[in-house]
Design a protein around this motif. Structure first.
Motif, PDB file in Angstrom:
ATOM      1  N   THR A 147       0.830  -1.207   0.000  1.00 58.35           N
ATOM      2  CA  THR A 147       0.000   0.000   0.000  1.00 58.35           C
ATOM      3  C   THR A 147       0.865   1.258   0.000  1.00 58.35           C
ATOM      4  OG1 THR A 147      -1.776  -1.157   1.167  1.00 58.35           O
ATOM      5  CG2 THR A 147      -1.807   1.249   1.225  1.00 58.35           C
ATOM      6  N   ALA A 148       1.916   1.253   0.818  1.00 63.01           N
ATOM      7  CA  ALA A 148       2.812   2.407   0.874  1.00 63.01           C
ATOM      8  C   ALA A 148       3.518   2.613  -0.460  1.00 63.01           C
ATOM      9  CB  ALA A 148       3.834   2.216   1.994  1.00 63.01           C
ATOM     10  N   PHE A 149       3.980   1.520  -1.060  1.00 60.60           N
ATOM     11  CA  PHE A 149       4.639   1.623  -2.363  1.00 60.60           C
ATOM     12  C   PHE A 149       3.677   2.155  -3.416  1.00 60.60           C
ATOM     13  CE2 PHE A 149       5.103  -0.847  -6.408  1.00 60.60           C
ATOM     14  CZ  PHE A 149       6.071  -0.040  -6.970  1.00 60.60           C
ATOM     15  N   TRP A 150       2.461   1.603  -3.447  1.00 57.03           N
ATOM     16  CA  TRP A 150       1.496   2.016  -4.465  1.00 57.03           C
ATOM     17  C   TRP A 150       1.184   3.502  -4.350  1.00 57.03           C
ATOM     18  CZ3 TRP A 150      -3.200   4.344  -4.943  1.00 57.03           C
ATOM     19  CH2 TRP A 150      -3.824   4.228  -6.197  1.00 57.03           C
ATOM     20  N   GLU A 151       1.012   4.015  -3.148  1.00 61.65           N
ATOM     21  CA  GLU A 151       0.676   5.427  -2.972  1.00 61.65           C
ATOM     22  C   GLU A 151       1.786   6.334  -3.488  1.00 61.65           C
ATOM     23  OE1 GLU A 151      -0.174   5.698   1.169  1.00 61.65           O
ATOM     24  OE2 GLU A 151      -2.240   4.950   0.968  1.00 61.65           O
ATOM     25  N   VAL A 152       3.032   5.974  -3.206  1.00 64.45           N
ATOM     26  CA  VAL A 152       4.163   6.776  -3.683  1.00 64.45           C
ATOM     27  C   VAL A 152       4.265   6.688  -5.205  1.00 64.45           C
ATOM     28  CG1 VAL A 152       6.676   7.009  -3.639  1.00 64.45           C
ATOM     29  CG2 VAL A 152       5.431   6.569  -1.518  1.00 64.45           C
ATOM     30  N   TRP A 153       4.114   5.483  -5.740  1.00 63.74           N
ATOM     31  CA  TRP A 153       4.191   5.274  -7.193  1.00 63.74           C
ATOM     32  C   TRP A 153       3.084   6.030  -7.920  1.00 63.74           C
ATOM     33  CZ3 TRP A 153       0.476   2.319 -10.006  1.00 63.74           C
ATOM     34  CH2 TRP A 153       0.825   2.039 -11.334  1.00 63.74           C
ATOM     35  N   ASP A 154       1.871   5.967  -7.408  1.00 62.26           N
ATOM     36  CA  ASP A 154       0.746   6.648  -8.040  1.00 62.26           C
ATOM     37  C   ASP A 154       0.943   8.161  -8.000  1.00 62.26           C
ATOM     38  OD1 ASP A 154      -1.901   6.444  -9.288  1.00 62.26           O
ATOM     39  OD2 ASP A 154      -2.650   7.373  -7.451  1.00 62.26           O
ATOM     40  N   ALA A 155       1.408   8.677  -6.859  1.00 63.09           N
ATOM     41  CA  ALA A 155       1.635  10.116  -6.727  1.00 63.09           C
ATOM     42  C   ALA A 155       2.744  10.601  -7.654  1.00 63.09           C
ATOM     43  CB  ALA A 155       1.977  10.454  -5.277  1.00 63.09           C
ATOM     44  N   ALA A 156       3.674   9.703  -7.983  1.00 68.08           N
ATOM     45  CA  ALA A 156       4.790  10.062  -8.865  1.00 68.08           C
ATOM     46  C   ALA A 156       4.411   9.997 -10.342  1.00 68.08           C
ATOM     47  CB  ALA A 156       5.982   9.150  -8.592  1.00 68.08           C
ATOM     48  N   GLY A 157       3.149   9.672 -10.634  1.00 67.40           N
ATOM     49  CA  GLY A 157       2.709   9.615 -12.023  1.00 67.40           C
ATOM     50  C   GLY A 157       2.814   8.249 -12.659  1.00 67.40           C
ATOM     51  N   ARG A 158       2.871   7.205 -11.827  1.00 68.97           N
ATOM     52  CA  ARG A 158       2.929   5.825 -12.311  1.00 68.97           C
ATOM     53  C   ARG A 158       4.128   5.581 -13.236  1.00 68.97           C
ATOM     54  NH1 ARG A 158      -2.994   3.193 -12.774  1.00 68.97           N
ATOM     55  NH2 ARG A 158      -3.775   3.935 -10.769  1.00 68.97           N
ATOM     56  N   PRO A 159       5.332   5.888 -12.781  1.00 66.18           N
ATOM     57  CA  PRO A 159       6.514   5.705 -13.631  1.00 66.18           C
ATOM     58  C   PRO A 159       6.709   4.252 -14.052  1.00 66.18           C
ATOM     59  CG  PRO A 159       7.139   6.107 -11.343  1.00 66.18           C
ATOM     60  CD  PRO A 159       5.686   6.390 -11.442  1.00 66.18           C
ATOM     61  N   GLY A 160       7.141   4.096 -15.304  1.00 64.15           N
ATOM     62  CA  GLY A 160       7.389   2.766 -15.837  1.00 64.15           C
ATOM     63  C   GLY A 160       6.151   2.031 -16.282  1.00 64.15           C
ATOM     64  N   TYR A 161       4.994   2.682 -16.196  1.00 64.08           N
ATOM     65  CA  TYR A 161       3.727   2.042 -16.540  1.00 64.08           C
ATOM     66  C   TYR A 161       3.418   2.351 -17.995  1.00 64.08           C
ATOM     67  CZ  TYR A 161      -1.025   0.355 -15.432  1.00 64.08           C
ATOM     68  OH  TYR A 161      -2.198  -0.355 -15.364  1.00 64.08           O
ATOM     69  N   THR A 162       3.568   1.356 -18.866  1.00 68.93           N
ATOM     70  CA  THR A 162       3.413   1.562 -20.305  1.00 68.93           C
ATOM     71  C   THR A 162       2.152   0.870 -20.784  1.00 68.93           C
ATOM     72  OG1 THR A 162       5.824   1.517 -20.489  1.00 68.93           O
ATOM     73  CG2 THR A 162       4.572   1.403 -22.537  1.00 68.93           C
ATOM     74  N   PRO A 163       1.021   1.591 -20.827  1.00 68.52           N
ATOM     75  CA  PRO A 163      -0.220   0.948 -21.243  1.00 68.52           C
ATOM     76  C   PRO A 163      -0.289   0.738 -22.743  1.00 68.52           C
ATOM     77  CG  PRO A 163      -0.612   3.265 -20.852  1.00 68.52           C
ATOM     78  CD  PRO A 163       0.828   2.998 -20.474  1.00 68.52           C
ATOM     79  N   THR A 164      -1.262  -0.066 -23.150  1.00 71.48           N
ATOM     80  CA  THR A 164      -1.485  -0.310 -24.568  1.00 71.48           C
ATOM     81  C   THR A 164      -1.749   0.993 -25.295  1.00 71.48           C
ATOM     82  OG1 THR A 164      -2.311  -2.532 -24.255  1.00 71.48           O
ATOM     83  CG2 THR A 164      -3.074  -1.383 -26.202  1.00 71.48           C
ATOM     84  N   GLY A 165      -1.117   1.138 -26.461  1.00 72.88           N
ATOM     85  CA  GLY A 165      -1.340   2.334 -27.257  1.00 72.88           C
ATOM     86  C   GLY A 165      -1.277   2.024 -28.727  1.00 72.88           C
TER      87      GLY A 165
END
Length: 232
Positions: free
Chosen positions: A214-232
């Protein structure tokens, strides 16, 4: 690579076909999505699609219940060493890679769910990727190239080595040593989910609702979801 019963599997055995590599893990909600991929495989098999799935799990038995529940007809391997993630540059799951009949990667790793069970979290509707996949398999139409994830840095490569050592320690019952190696890996690759969330599961933590995740997810989400490459 082997399946949960120890039988050898090879993604390269399907060379000459359009192939989709689906990478998931039991520590991710995508463990529920194997059935969605099964429906796509059944729909597109006659058009030439060959789907191959890989679970990034430290213990094959962690993946077994989800594989048996879905009963997929496509091969499902378990990559305890995360070689698949290293080879294709995968840092999050569920990720897919498209490979054409000539063994060329025509769509690099992108986040693509098998269904919409977790769409509020992923913010990606599965139909977008599935429709692109249908167009490629049936008509040979590739989507516009999406921005590829950057190559791993030296620090991130070193993190993978620490993760492997951690997995070895954990299998040998040395949880303390495993946690120390994982801590170093997480320092070196703070946004790699195969290291962060996968590491929580490896050492017996709760990768879904536990405080560490939970702590990791909150920091990651607040940082703009770095490294998250969705379908495009």
């Amino acid at each position: 690579m082997r399946d949960v019963d120890g039988a050898e599997l090879s993604f390269d055995a399907w060379s000459g076909h359009k192939r989709v590599l689906v990478v998931w893990a039991s520590w991710c909600g995508c463990r529920y999505e194997l059935g969605g991929w099964q429906r796509l495989q059944a729909e597109l098999a006659d058009a030439g699609l060959r789907l191959f799935s890989v679970a990034l799990d430290a213990d094959p038995e962690d993946a077994r219940p989800w594989i048996e529940a879905a009963a997929p007809t496509y091969p499902v391997g378990v990559d305890t060493a995360h070689v698949t993630a290293e080879r294709y540059g995968i840092t999050n799951v569920p990720s897919v890679v498209w490979v054409d009949e000539r063994d060329r990667i025509v769509k690099p790793p992108t986040i693509a769910p098998g269904d919409d069970r977790f769409v509020e979290f992923t913010r990606i509707e599965s139909a977008r990727h599935h429709d692109l996949l249908r167009a490629w398999v049936r008509e040979g139409v590739l989507p516009e190239p999406a921005e590829s994830a950057p190559e791993r840095s030296d620090a991130e490569q070193l993190a993978l080595a620490h993760r492997r050592i951690a997995a070895h320690h954990q299998r040998s019952g040395r949880t303390g040593a495993a946690q120390a190696q994982l801590a170093r890996a997480q320092e070196l690759a703070p946004w790699d989910w195969t290291v962060r969330r996968g590491g929580i599961a490896m050492t017996g933590g709760d990768p879904f609702l536990g405080p560490e995740f939970t702590a990791f997810w909150e920091v990651w989400d607040a940082a703009g979801r770095p490294g998250y490459t969705p379908t495009g």
